[in-house]
Structure formats: C-alpha cells, structure tokens
Design an enzyme around this catalytic site. Structure first.
Site, mmCIF file in Angstrom:
data_model
loop_
_atom_site.group_PDB
_atom_site.id
_atom_site.type_symbol
_atom_site.label_atom_id
_atom_site.label_comp_id
_atom_site.label_asym_id
_atom_site.label_seq_id
_atom_site.Cartn_x
_atom_site.Cartn_y
_atom_site.Cartn_z
ATOM 1 N N GLU A 94 -48.473 16.877 15.843
ATOM 2 C CA GLU A 94 -47.355 17.642 15.110
ATOM 3 C C GLU A 94 -47.945 19.194 14.769
ATOM 4 O O GLU A 94 -47.354 19.918 14.248
ATOM 5 C CB GLU A 94 -46.699 17.122 13.933
ATOM 6 N N GLU A 135 -8.476 1.018 5.509
ATOM 7 C CA GLU A 135 -9.079 0.938 4.148
ATOM 8 C C GLU A 135 -8.946 -0.927 3.837
ATOM 9 O O GLU A 135 -9.725 -1.659 3.396
ATOM 10 C CB GLU A 135 -8.026 1.415 3.124
ATOM 11 N N HIS A 136 -7.370 -1.286 4.343
ATOM 12 C CA HIS A 136 -7.597 -3.035 4.306
ATOM 13 C C HIS A 136 -7.015 -3.430 5.644
ATOM 14 O O HIS A 136 -6.064 -2.769 6.271
ATOM 15 C CB HIS A 136 -6.248 -3.181 2.935
ATOM 16 N N HIS A 178 -52.536 17.486 7.150
ATOM 17 C CA HIS A 178 -52.198 16.310 7.154
ATOM 18 C C HIS A 178 -53.328 15.226 7.662
ATOM 19 O O HIS A 178 -53.722 14.443 7.193
ATOM 20 C CB HIS A 178 -50.972 15.773 7.750
ATOM 21 N N GLN A 227 1.016 -1.416 -0.016
ATOM 22 C CA GLN A 227 -0.119 -0.066 -0.019
ATOM 23 C C GLN A 227 0.824 1.173 -0.140
ATOM 24 O O GLN A 227 0.542 2.245 -0.722
ATOM 25 C CB GLN A 227 -1.165 -0.026 1.256
ATOM 26 N N HIS A 286 1.893 2.946 -3.302
ATOM 27 C CA HIS A 286 1.035 3.627 -4.147
ATOM 28 C C HIS A 286 1.557 5.405 -4.048
ATOM 29 O O HIS A 286 1.050 6.142 -4.851
ATOM 30 C CB HIS A 286 -0.476 3.710 -3.931
ATOM 31 N N ASP A 297 -6.979 -6.075 -4.477
ATOM 32 C CA ASP A 297 -6.760 -5.035 -5.488
ATOM 33 C C ASP A 297 -7.473 -5.479 -6.973
ATOM 34 O O ASP A 297 -7.572 -4.506 -7.689
ATOM 35 C CB ASP A 297 -5.516 -4.592 -5.448
#
Length: 575
Positions: free
Chosen positions: A547, A459-460, A552, A391, A394, A493
């Site tokens: 409410e 992430e991993h 309504h 990793q 990268h 990957d």
C-alpha cells in the site's frame, strides 16, 4: 398522442374534445369541495360516450379524487406553502390534517375492485367505482412469475419540498434554540408553552391517574420487552490466538433521545418500545420528545405514565422535525443526545436522515406504517381484513397489502373489510389511507407471493395461510413476521417483546427492528506478545509495503528488530 387502444384501433386525442365538457369535468373533479361523482353527474352523460372516452373520463376523475384528498390534508398554516411539517404519521402513529401525502409510483393499477394487469392494455376499458365504499386497489400479477418488483407501486421521497422544509426547520432550531421550539409548537400544534420540559411531578401524577388495567398492561408490556431484549446483551468475550489476545465488549452511549408521535393519538406503547431497549443497554440518561395534545396543550397522561414506568428521565412537549433538531444539536433546555430513536411521519424521518452523522440514528427509516398479509383459503377473511386495516388506522402515507393466489379469498377479505369499516371509529382515516396505499395483489402461488413480499420489504408481514412458518423462514426482507391466523401484528405492537420500531420504505432490505445494539458501541482491546509480533509482523510489513505506507511497515520492523537484539530479554523485563 394516442391515449387509449382497443383491439389495435387507436383514437387520437382531438383538440376540440378537450374543450367543453371534459375541461369542465377536469376542473370540477379537482375541486376540493365537490365529489368526483358529483362532477361526473354535472358534466357528462356516460351512456353517450364511447368506451375509450369513458376510460379517459374515469382516469381524470380518479386523479381529481386523489388531488382532493391531498388538498383536504394540507391545512392552512403549514410550513412551506401550506404543507404541514409536523403532523404525526409514523410506524405507530396517527397523522393529522396537515400531513403531506407521499407520492406513489405505480405502473398499472386497478381502482376499487377493477383489475388491471401490469404491462398490458385492458381489452375493455375498466369501470371505475367513484364511490368511497371500495378502498383497496386490485393489482393482477398472475402470469408475471416472480420478477415483479418493477410492477409494484412503492412510496417514494420524490420532491424537494419536504426535504427543504425539514432543512429549514433544523437550521432555525440550531440558531434559535428554545425560542424557535416554542414558536413552532404554537404554529403547528396550537399550543403556547412557557416550559418545554414536563415537570417530574406530572410524570408521577400520571402513574397514579391512569386506570388500573392500563397500568397493568403497561407493566406487562415493559416486562415482555425487557425479557426479550435482555437476550441481546453481550457479555465480554476474549478471543485468543498464539501471541495475541482480544477483549471484545460493549459500552452504552451516554445519552439517548427518544421520539414518540402525537397529534390526534397517544402512544404509550412507543415509549415502552424505545425506552426499555435503551435501559437494557445501560444508557444512563434518556430524554423523550412528544408533541403536546392540540386540545389540552398537555402531553397525554398515558404517555407520561409509560415514560415514568419505563425509566425515562426527561420529557419535553416538542414534536416534529424541530424535536429531532433539538435532540441532535441541543437548545437551552434540551441537552444534545448521542443517539435518536423512535418512529415518525415523513418530516420526522427526513429530519433523522439529515442529522445522521452529527448524531447516531437508531435502526432504519422508521416512517409511516406498512403491512403485507399473505392469505389463502385457510385464512379467516375478517382476520385478514382487520389486520390490513390495523396499520392503515395509523393515518396517511402508509401501505397495506393483501397478497393471495385465490381470487375468492381477495373478494371475501374485501367484503369483510367493508363490514368492519362500517363500524370503525377511524373509518375515514382508514379509507383515505387505503385508497392511496391499499392493494390486493393476485399472484400465481406461494412462490410469487414471497417475491412480492421481498420486493416490498414491509414493516409488518403476516402469513395467514397453510405452511405459514415454512414460508416465513424463506423471507429475506421484512421488519417483523407473524405466522398463523392467531398471530396478528397487533400483538407485536404491544406485548410480544421485540420493539415495534421497525424499518419502513423498503429499508428492511438492509435494516432491522430497534434493538439494544442501537444504543451501544462495540469496543475491543488488543494485546500482543513478542511471539505474536514474530508471527504476524512479516504479513503486516508485506501489506503495508503493497500500500506504500512505509511508516506502517517501519513500526513493525522496529519491534521485530528489538525483539531479536542481544538485550531483548532485558528490554522485555525478563531475567
């Protein structure tokens, strides 16, 4: 100001001390050309310093080394005072020389193989290795239990510069369209383009040009990703209750925009991991933006081939935050999209954050790559070491952790890493990333290791240890989890099937990998009979009255009254 403590005795900072040699050291250590080791040799003789002074000098040296690394990555022509706003460094990407490094907050952090204990003053000042051979920082969390989140260094998005740079780029693209895209592509990539769109003929030619083994690998990856994501498609469901029926179904977005990083590397795998889920979702129009190669001025052949084989409709040679802006708002050449997906460096990720709401942003914060490897004495040191390096390969801004409760394992993995780095083609990139974001965490045991993993929310996440699957099942926060010595994240990957576009920067606490669901909308149709109205109406009235929403409630009363009127049967079309 007391800056060092030894056995309860403090040495106050002396104004005279900061003059002369230490000032010279500080200036030399921050010199972007001079090495920290060289600065030490030219300014101070360590053998004649007290331990406290040694510690302070080493601290300055480490700061200087970090500053030098940042300066080396800033380039001359970037947006915002030398900061390059376009260099790619995503979840599956390599950064280029202009990428700004994300700041990391750290309580107490060992440098090199030196170990410091968070929250504690060392009994003796640490020895800092000022060579570039040792790249992982060691963090001793033993005795800290499982409440460790506040002790862990984490990346932040502090600072206004990247945010302001991205905002300016977005506004310029919205106002200037294609002309701004061409200008920024020439500025950041050194490539002057007449047409932003890559001709379809080039995509077809790319498929024919790639080697047979690469085409076979791309097709195998597409098949695996397609098979996995087919299981995420939802068929229409009908939910019935007395007097009511609900049809629930999905509809794909009309148009998706995919971002694939570029710069000094090419990522056909990211094309597959974004385009195939979109196609499985049923998206009819898919556009892809990718930076052109700085040397050739063209989009990489492997990327174009993967785009054609994955079903991408349009490819544009545009990268960075400007590509996100173009897909979000449209230009003369690029029609706006409904959803943007794909990883990117911090500028790309921030751009997606800033356009979110005007356009859908798939998945979570997909930024620079992260990995945590949990290892014990059953791990193969070389396997654990290479997976930490994978990793980091990268590029800058990523995080790579080794977590273990066995110091001998930490030593063995670090030693294996040094051997592997000696022959790694991207050794300099890996060292730079690991020196800023690589850590060895020593913990008390598996429970503490799980606490570290959940706090990082990586992430991993790899478990190269006994009872790997049992531990993996207890993880709450992670993008993708891999179990055993023979299940590296590299398989995920490229070929496992789930998308490798994963949450980073801790967003795995609330987000997941890219899925079919990122490209679809959930629809439902509600049908209610008089029976259903009679059953549910009074409850609706009570809630609406609570409410204060009289209309309504009235909409229900009118229907209930009509249903009980003498001619209700006629009005209902019955009899």
């Amino acid at each position: 100001m007391d800056w060092c403590n030894r056995g309860g005795e403090t040495l106050p900072a002396d104004g005279d001390f900061f003059r002369g040699p230490v000032r010279a050291l500080t200036e030399a250590a921050c010199d972007p050309v001079q090495s920290p080791a060289g600065a030490l040799e030219q300014t101070l003789d360590f053998e004649h310093l007290e331990p406290e002074l040694v510690f302070f000098v080493q601290l300055i040296t480490h700061v200087g080394q970090a500053a030098r690394q940042v300066l080396q990555r800033r380039g001359d022509g970037g947006q915002g005072g030398g900061v390059e706003a376009h260099g790619e460094s995503p979840s599956k990407q390599q950064g280029d020389a202009g990428t700004v490094r994300m700041p990391v907050r750290c309580r107490t952090l060992g440098v090199g193989h030196t170990t410091l204990r968070p929250g504690r003053q060392p009994s003796t000042c640490p020895v800092v290795n000022t060579t570039e051979n040792v790249v992982l920082n060691r963090l001793d969390l033993t005795g800290q239990g499982t409440d460790v989140a506040h002790l862990l260094p984490r990346p932040t998005l502090d600072g206004d510069d990247p945010v302001a740079v991205v905002a300016e780029i977005i506004e310029r693209v919205r106002a200037g369209g294609d002309a701004v895209l061409r200008e920024l592509t020439e500025r950041f990539d050194g490539v002057a383009l007449d047409d932003l769109r890559v001709p379809d003929a080039e995509l077809d030619a790319a498929v024919e040009a790639i080697p047979d083994d690469l085409r076979a690998a791309i097709e195998a990856s597409i098949a695996a990703v397609d098979t996995f994501h087919q299981h995420q498609r939802r068929t229409e469901e009908v939910i019935e209750s007395p007097g009511m029926r609900i049809r629930a179904y999905q509809r794909p977005v009309d148009r998706a925009g995919l971002y694939v990083p570029g710069g000094r590397a090419e990522y056909p795998s990211t094309v597959i991991m974004t385009a195939v889920p979109a196609r499985v979702a049923g998206v009819e129009s898919i556009a892809l933006c990718v930076p052109p190669d700085r040397t050739t001025g063209a989009v990489a052949t492997s990327v174009l081939a993967a785009a054609r084989l994955s079903g991408v409709d349009e490819v544009y040679a545009v990268g960075g935050a400007q590509a996100i802006a173009a897909m979000a708002y449209g230009t003369e050449s690029i029609a706006p999209v409904d959803v943007i997906a794909g990883p990117g460096n911090v500028f790309v990720a921030l751009a997606k954050q800033q356009v979110a709401g005007d356009v859908g942003v798939a998945a979570a914060f997909a930024g620079p790559s992260e990995v945590v490897v949990v290892a014990d004495d059953t791990a193969v040191p070389a396997f654990a070491a290479i997976d930490v390096m994978v990793q980091a390969e990268h590029g800058p801004d990523g995080l790579a952790w080794l977590v273990t409760w066995d110091e001998a394992v930490a030593d063995a993995v670090c030693a294996a890493g040094e051997e592997l780095l000696a022959s790694a083609p991207r050794a300099d990139d890996i060292r730079a990333t690991l020196s800023a974001g690589g850590y060895v965490a020593l913990v008390d045991g598996p429970e503490a290791a799980l606490a570290v993993c959940d706090a990082i929310a990586p992430e991993h996440l790899e478990f190269q240890c006994a009872d790997a699957e049992a531990l993996a099942e207890r993880v709450r926060n992670a993008g993708a989890i891999f179990c055993g010595n023979t299940a590296p994240a590299s398989v995920g990957d490229y070929l496992a099937g789930p998308s490798h576009v994963l949450p980073t920067y801790g967003s795995a606490r609330f987000a997941s990998a890219l899925t079919v669901g990122d490209f679809v909308k959930d629809h439902h149709i509600v049908t209610i009979t008089d029976e259903g109205m009679a059953r549910m109406g009074p409850h609706v009235i009570a809630l609406a009255d609570a409410e204060g929403l009289d209309a309504h409630a009235t909409s229900i009363r009118l229907r209930l009254d009509a249903a009980t009127a003498p001619d209700a049967a006629a009005n209902d079309g019955v009899g």
